[in-house]
Write an enzyme that holds these catalytic residues in place. Structure first.
Site, PDB file in Angstrom:
ATOM      1  N   LYS A   9       0.837  -1.200   0.000  1.00 45.57           N
ATOM      2  CA  LYS A   9       0.000   0.000   0.000  1.00 45.57           C
ATOM      3  C   LYS A   9       0.877   1.259   0.000  1.00 45.57           C
ATOM      4  CE  LYS A   9      -3.845  -2.292   2.450  1.00 45.57           C
ATOM      5  NZ  LYS A   9      -4.784  -2.162   3.600  1.00 45.57           N
ATOM      6  N   TYR A  49     -12.385  -2.238  -3.185  1.00 43.11           N
ATOM      7  CA  TYR A  49     -12.887  -2.252  -1.809  1.00 43.11           C
ATOM      8  C   TYR A  49     -14.423  -2.173  -1.765  1.00 43.11           C
ATOM      9  CZ  TYR A  49      -8.253  -1.910   0.381  1.00 43.11           C
ATOM     10  OH  TYR A  49      -6.984  -2.173   0.837  1.00 43.11           O
ATOM     11  N   PHE A  57     -15.520   4.196   7.167  1.00 48.51           N
ATOM     12  CA  PHE A  57     -14.145   4.523   6.791  1.00 48.51           C
ATOM     13  C   PHE A  57     -13.896   4.430   5.287  1.00 48.51           C
ATOM     14  CE2 PHE A  57     -14.263   0.009   8.034  1.00 48.51           C
ATOM     15  CZ  PHE A  57     -13.754  -0.602   6.888  1.00 48.51           C
ATOM     16  N   ARG A  85      -1.979 -14.101   3.650  1.00 49.14           N
ATOM     17  CA  ARG A  85      -2.732 -13.443   4.730  1.00 49.14           C
ATOM     18  C   ARG A  85      -2.049 -13.693   6.082  1.00 49.14           C
ATOM     19  NH1 ARG A  85      -7.239 -10.062   3.956  1.00 49.14           N
ATOM     20  NH2 ARG A  85      -8.012 -10.826   5.946  1.00 49.14           N
ATOM     21  N   ARG A 102       2.324  -6.728   9.449  1.00 50.43           N
ATOM     22  CA  ARG A 102       1.578  -5.646  10.093  1.00 50.43           C
ATOM     23  C   ARG A 102       2.048  -5.425  11.529  1.00 50.43           C
ATOM     24  NH1 ARG A 102      -4.237  -7.247   7.339  1.00 50.43           N
ATOM     25  NH2 ARG A 102      -4.119  -5.805   5.575  1.00 50.43           N
ATOM     26  N   ASN A 112      -1.910  -0.074   7.051  1.00 52.95           N
ATOM     27  CA  ASN A 112      -1.366  -1.345   7.525  1.00 52.95           C
ATOM     28  C   ASN A 112      -0.513  -2.065   6.468  1.00 52.95           C
ATOM     29  OD1 ASN A 112      -3.416  -2.222   5.871  1.00 52.95           O
ATOM     30  ND2 ASN A 112      -4.665  -3.116   7.500  1.00 52.95           N
ATOM     31  N   HIS A 115      -1.865  -5.543   1.424  1.00 45.67           N
ATOM     32  CA  HIS A 115      -3.171  -6.140   1.159  1.00 45.67           C
ATOM     33  C   HIS A 115      -2.963  -7.579   0.695  1.00 45.67           C
ATOM     34  CE1 HIS A 115      -7.181  -6.822  -0.472  1.00 45.67           C
ATOM     35  NE2 HIS A 115      -6.577  -7.364  -1.515  1.00 45.67           N
ATOM     36  N   GLU A 126      -9.704  -9.717  -7.929  1.00 49.09           N
ATOM     37  CA  GLU A 126      -8.696  -8.669  -7.747  1.00 49.09           C
ATOM     38  C   GLU A 126      -7.564  -8.807  -8.763  1.00 49.09           C
ATOM     39  OE1 GLU A 126      -7.767  -8.999  -3.553  1.00 49.09           O
ATOM     40  OE2 GLU A 126      -9.785  -8.318  -2.984  1.00 49.09           O
TER      41      GLU A 126
END
Ligand code: DAT
Ligand code: MG
Length: 138
Positions: A9, A49, A57, A85, A102, A112, A115, A126
């Site tokens: 990110k 998203y 948010f 993940r 993270r 964070n 992704h 994605e």
């Protein structure tokens, strides 16, 4: 073999964490089958998203993810979806296990660092959103 979509990110790119994160996923044994640094268009971010569009948010999330370059990564490996993940750790860095990305590199949920797709359906969706046919290795 599984493919998943990973992303560094804007906070991770800005802070110079790209080499560290690429090192971790390559040392793990995943194969990088697609890789590019890019700035995400707003409509792409809103689609990526989309599951969160009713959350309070959402606007901040889209502003953040479009606010600077990201590194988009297509990863391949055994159990790559859950495995990546696990390497990232929990969404909120305060809950992430030590040694995860993270936990090691982030303090807030909003920024964070990485992704990762959360299911095979998300991974397919994605990967298709971020990579064209021909941009991925066979
Ligand atoms: P993940 O990125 O672990 O898949 P998610 O899909 O629930 O987590 O949320 C996507 C991103 O949205 C997350 O990485 C950071 C942001 N986010 C999630 N929950 C948030 C919250 N309560 N406040 C602010 N940002 C949040
Ligand atoms: Mg998610």
């Amino acid at each position: 073999m599984e493919r998943t979509f990973a992303m560094i990110k804007p906070d991770g790119v800005r802070r110079g964490l790209t080499p560290e994160i690429l090192k971790r996923l390559q040392h793990k044994g995943y194969r990088i089958v697609g890789l590019k640094q890019m700035t995400i268009a707003r409509e792409t971010a809103e689609s990526h998203y989309g599951e969160h569009k009713e959350r309070p948010f959402f606007g901040e999330l889209v502003d953040f993810i479009t606010g600077g370059p990201v590194v988009a990564i297509a990863l391949e490996g055994e159990n790559a979806i859950a495995g990546w993940r696990a390497m990232m750790g929990a969404t909120n860095p305060a809950n992430a296990a030590p040694g995860t990305i993270r936990a090691d590199f982030a303090t807030t949920t909003g920024e964070n660092v990485t992704h990762g797709s959360d299911s095979s359906d998300s991974a397919a969706r994605e990967l298709a959103l971020f990579f064209k046919d021909g941009e991925l290795l066979a």
